[in-house]
Design an enzyme around this catalytic site. Structure first.
Site, mmCIF file in Angstrom:
data_model
loop_
_atom_site.group_PDB
_atom_site.id
_atom_site.type_symbol
_atom_site.label_atom_id
_atom_site.label_comp_id
_atom_site.label_asym_id
_atom_site.label_seq_id
_atom_site.Cartn_x
_atom_site.Cartn_y
_atom_site.Cartn_z
ATOM 1 N N LEU A 1 53.270 -27.152 52.384
ATOM 2 C CA LEU A 1 53.898 -27.818 51.246
ATOM 3 C C LEU A 1 52.845 -27.966 50.163
ATOM 4 O O LEU A 1 51.700 -28.322 50.449
ATOM 5 C CB LEU A 1 54.442 -29.198 51.636
ATOM 6 C CG LEU A 1 55.611 -29.242 52.625
ATOM 7 C CD1 LEU A 1 56.017 -30.687 52.893
ATOM 8 C CD2 LEU A 1 56.805 -28.450 52.107
ATOM 9 N N ASP A 2 53.216 -27.703 48.911
ATOM 10 C CA ASP A 2 52.277 -27.867 47.807
ATOM 11 C C ASP A 2 51.754 -29.295 47.763
ATOM 12 O O ASP A 2 52.391 -30.224 48.265
ATOM 13 C CB ASP A 2 52.960 -27.541 46.475
ATOM 14 C CG ASP A 2 53.312 -26.067 46.353
ATOM 15 O OD1 ASP A 2 52.718 -25.263 47.087
ATOM 16 O OD2 ASP A 2 54.183 -25.740 45.527
ATOM 17 N N LYS A 3 50.614 -29.476 47.123
ATOM 18 C CA LYS A 3 49.973 -30.792 47.064
ATOM 19 C C LYS A 3 50.900 -31.860 46.502
ATOM 20 O O LYS A 3 50.916 -33.001 46.973
ATOM 21 C CB LYS A 3 48.687 -30.709 46.234
ATOM 22 C CG LYS A 3 47.850 -31.984 46.269
ATOM 23 C CD LYS A 3 46.532 -31.791 45.535
ATOM 24 C CE LYS A 3 45.675 -33.061 45.611
ATOM 25 N NZ LYS A 3 44.380 -32.881 44.896
#
Length: 243
Positions: free
Chosen positions: A105-107
């Site tokens: 998952l992206d930051k």
């Protein structure tokens, strides 16, 4: 068979009986038995497949695979370690060193993340040919029109490098005050920044993104961002039967 032999102190530390130094002290004080025989050497090897270990009379079973559901908060990296930023494993009070997040998952993305040391399950969930569903809630800038539903369902041409597999888009209302549309989107792959790129391709921008489901595993909404729990056996079995 040699692979099933590990040090007694590692065995106990892996099973959260204490830190490595604490369990060494337990062993030296005669509080630990292997097959009902007291052992006082932390370095003694134990066969995790055939031998039974007891601490203060309580049997400590060795679990080779562990499975956790984490509600990932924004601002945390989906990684096992990073010198400069907090990672998802930094949020978890677990002692095993072989755990890893399944997928990425992206930051700035929140929501469901599976943490495990089960490489076979991870492969089954991430292999492109498996096409395991992943469902997200998103706030997309502006008013997303009904035509986008068909564009997503037909396989959206994102850019010259990427045409997405058919995806399911649900429009759950437009917020006139803040000018965004609530959407639920289900995709079957996990390309880099895929959902953000898909909405950019239809003239929008993802303002907020949260994963709700991966395969059969659904985010436990009782978990606050940053909280986690072990998976139930039923959840594990269902994940293995995803495809």
């Amino acid at each position: 068979m040699a692979m099933s032999l590990i040090r007694l102190d590692k065995y106990l530390a892996d099973m959260k009986a204490g830190t490595r130094s604490e369990v060494k002290e337990y062993i030296r004080k005669g509080r630990v038995q292997v097959d009902e025989i007291t052992v006082k050497k932390p370095e003694q090897k134990v066969d995790i497949m055939t031998q039974k270990v007891f601490l203060d009379g309580r049997m400590i079973s060795y679990v080779t695979m562990e499975y956790y559901m984490l509600n990932k908060p924004s601002g945390v990296l989906t990684a096992t370690m990073d010198k400069n930023a907090k990672t998802v494993l930094d949020l978890m009070n677990v002692k095993r060193k072989d755990l890893f997040p399944v997928g990425r998952l992206d930051k700035d993305t929140e929501g469901l993340l599976l943490i495990t040391n089960d490489g076979e399950l991870a492969h089954n969930l991430l292999a492109p040919k498996k096409h395991v569903d992943k469902t997200y809630y998103a706030r997309a800038a502006g008013r997303i029109k009904e035509e986008a539903i068909k564009l997503f369902a037909d396989g959206l041409h994102v850019d010259d490098e990427f045409t997405a597999l058919p995806a399911k888009l649900e429009l759950n209302g437009y917020n006139d005050k803040d000018n965004y549309t609530d959407v639920i989107i289900t995709i079957h792959e996990g390309k880099f920044h895929q959902i953000k790129r898909m909405f950019e391709a239809v003239g929008s921008e993802v303002l907020y993104l949260k994963r709700l489901r991966m395969g059969s595993l659904v985010l436990d909404e009782t978990l606050n961002p940053g909280e986690y729990r072990t998976l139930t056996q039923k959840e594990i079995d269902e994940l293995y039967n995803c495809n």
